[in-house]
Design an enzyme around this catalytic site. Structure first.
Site, short mmCIF file in Angstrom:
data_model
loop_
_atom_site.label_atom_id
_atom_site.label_comp_id
_atom_site.label_asym_id
_atom_site.label_seq_id
_atom_site.Cartn_x
_atom_site.Cartn_y
_atom_site.Cartn_z
N CYS A 50 -1.84 -0.81 10.57
CA CYS A 50 -1.08 -0.40 9.38
C CYS A 50 -0.92 1.12 9.44
O CYS A 50 -1.92 1.85 9.48
CB CYS A 50 -1.84 -0.81 8.12
SG CYS A 50 -1.07 -0.23 6.60
N ASN A 51 0.33 1.58 9.44
CA ASN A 51 0.59 3.02 9.49
C ASN A 51 0.14 3.70 8.21
O ASN A 51 -0.36 4.82 8.23
CB ASN A 51 2.10 3.27 9.68
CG ASN A 51 2.59 2.83 11.04
OD1 ASN A 51 2.70 3.63 11.95
ND2 ASN A 51 2.86 1.54 11.20
N CYS A 99 6.18 1.19 10.49
CA CYS A 99 5.50 0.29 9.56
C CYS A 99 5.42 -1.03 10.30
O CYS A 99 6.42 -1.50 10.85
CB CYS A 99 6.30 0.12 8.27
SG CYS A 99 5.69 -1.23 7.22
N HIS A 139 5.31 -3.94 9.45
CA HIS A 139 6.13 -5.06 8.95
C HIS A 139 7.52 -5.09 9.61
O HIS A 139 8.14 -6.15 9.70
CB HIS A 139 6.33 -4.93 7.43
CG HIS A 139 5.17 -5.42 6.61
ND1 HIS A 139 3.99 -4.74 6.52
CD2 HIS A 139 5.01 -6.55 5.86
CE1 HIS A 139 3.15 -5.40 5.73
NE2 HIS A 139 3.75 -6.51 5.33
N TYR A 141 0.84 -1.20 0.00
CA TYR A 141 0.00 0.00 0.00
C TYR A 141 0.89 1.26 0.00
O TYR A 141 0.44 2.32 -0.42
CB TYR A 141 -0.89 0.04 1.24
CG TYR A 141 -2.15 -0.81 1.18
CD1 TYR A 141 -2.25 -1.92 0.35
CD2 TYR A 141 -3.24 -0.50 1.99
CE1 TYR A 141 -3.42 -2.70 0.33
CE2 TYR A 141 -4.41 -1.25 1.97
CZ TYR A 141 -4.49 -2.35 1.13
OH TYR A 141 -5.64 -3.10 1.11
N1 DGL Z 1 2.37 -2.56 7.26
C1 DGL Z 1 2.08 -1.34 6.63
C2 DGL Z 1 2.37 -0.14 7.51
O1 DGL Z 1 2.38 -0.22 8.71
C3 DGL Z 1 2.56 -1.01 5.27
C4 DGL Z 1 2.96 -1.90 4.24
C5 DGL Z 1 2.62 -1.55 2.80
O2 DGL Z 1 3.36 -0.78 2.15
O3 DGL Z 1 1.63 -2.10 2.36
O4 DGL Z 1 2.57 0.95 7.00
#
Ligand code: DGL
Length: 267
Positions: free
Chosen positions: A75-76, A185, A187, A44
């Site tokens: 998700c940030n 993030c 991840h 995203y």
């Molecule tokens: N896990 C997501 C976040 O905290 C982002 C990952 C993505 O780029 O989809 O921003």
């Protein structure tokens, strides 16, 4: 269904939100959970606000049909892009990660110099900057957009021979005087050990590497207690992925040690 037994819905663009779910399972083990990872559409972080909003509306429409008592944006990027819109559109409580990350930063920095690693979208949105400066205008913030990390973590980080070089390139952009580094993030906690070892080798001033998943899990617990929504007799867990079921299962089985169901869906 009794409102207390309804599930807490957690969602992310992919596996990242599992770092939040893991903490929730520790802090609130008797809740029922559903988790949706939009692994098909990840990342995203490279998409536009319109695309992210459209996808997150599809996700929330789906999760609300499963009858949940609240939703957690783990998700940030989705938070930075669409939290304000989602909060207006839906009438279930929605808890997001960024305000928790901001509080973690404020609580931890002693020298008012912090660095943030995040996706391209989160950095461009400047949401962290704006919120941190709202608390304290004296804080110096360095934001590093780490475009390659999320796709590599989704596709098995340890299979990439150049992973240390990629990470080093980002970590060298952190301000050496920062005492606090926020993983903005969801991840990135999955590669925390590699981040730590590069930060230590680089001899920076960083004293705290923050994964805000503990903070958000505790905020959710507080919200449930304050609103008399705590479940004491749940414990079910169901995952939904828009991606490949085997890949999803291989990833989560490394981190989730309780029984779960898994279903592939199309949004
Ligand atoms: N896990 C997501 C976040 O905290 C982002 C990952 C993505 O780029 O989809 O921003």
């Amino acid at each position: 269904m009794n409102v207390l037994s309804k599930a807490i819905a957690v969602f992310d663009s992919g596996f990242g939100g599992i770092s939040v779910l893991k903490k929730l399972l520790n802090v609130l083990p008797n809740e029922n959970y559903i988790y949706l990872g939009d692994n098909y559409n990840i990342p995203y972080g490279d998409k536009s606000k319109e695309e992210i909003t459209q996808l997150s509306i599809k996700i929330l429409d789906f999760l609300i049909k499963q009858d949940c008592k609240m939703a957690v944006i783990a998700c940030n990027t989705i938070t930075a892009s669409s939290y304000d819109i989602l909060k207006e559109k839906y009438n279930i409580p929605i808890i997001e990660i960024i305000s928790n990350g901001v509080e973690d930063i404020i609580d931890n920095t002693k020298n008012n110099n912090v660095s943030i690693m995040a996706t391209e979208f989160t950095v461009q949105s400047n949401v962290y900057n704006d919120k941190i400066l709202n608390y304290n205008k004296k804080i110096k913030i360095t934001q590093v957009a780490c475009k390659k990390l999320c796709p590599m973590i989704e596709n098995d980080w340890y299979s990439y021979d150049d992973r240390v070089d990629v990470l080093e390139d980002y970590i060298k952009k952190i301000d050496d005087n920062s005492d606090t580094l926020l993983l903005a993030c969801t991840h990135y906690p999955f590669i925390l050990e590699d981040i730590k070892s590069i930060v230590n080798r680089k001899k920076t001033n960083i004293q705290n590497i923050i994964d805000p998943s503990t903070k958000i899990a505790l905020s959710i617990k507080k919200y449930l207690i304050d609103n008399n929504l705590i479940n004491t007799s749940g414990g079910n867990l169901k995952f939904f992925t828009t991606g490949n079921k085997k890949v999803f299962n291989d990833f989560i089985s490394r981190y989730i040690k309780i029984n779960y169901e898994l279903e592939r869906i199309v949004l």
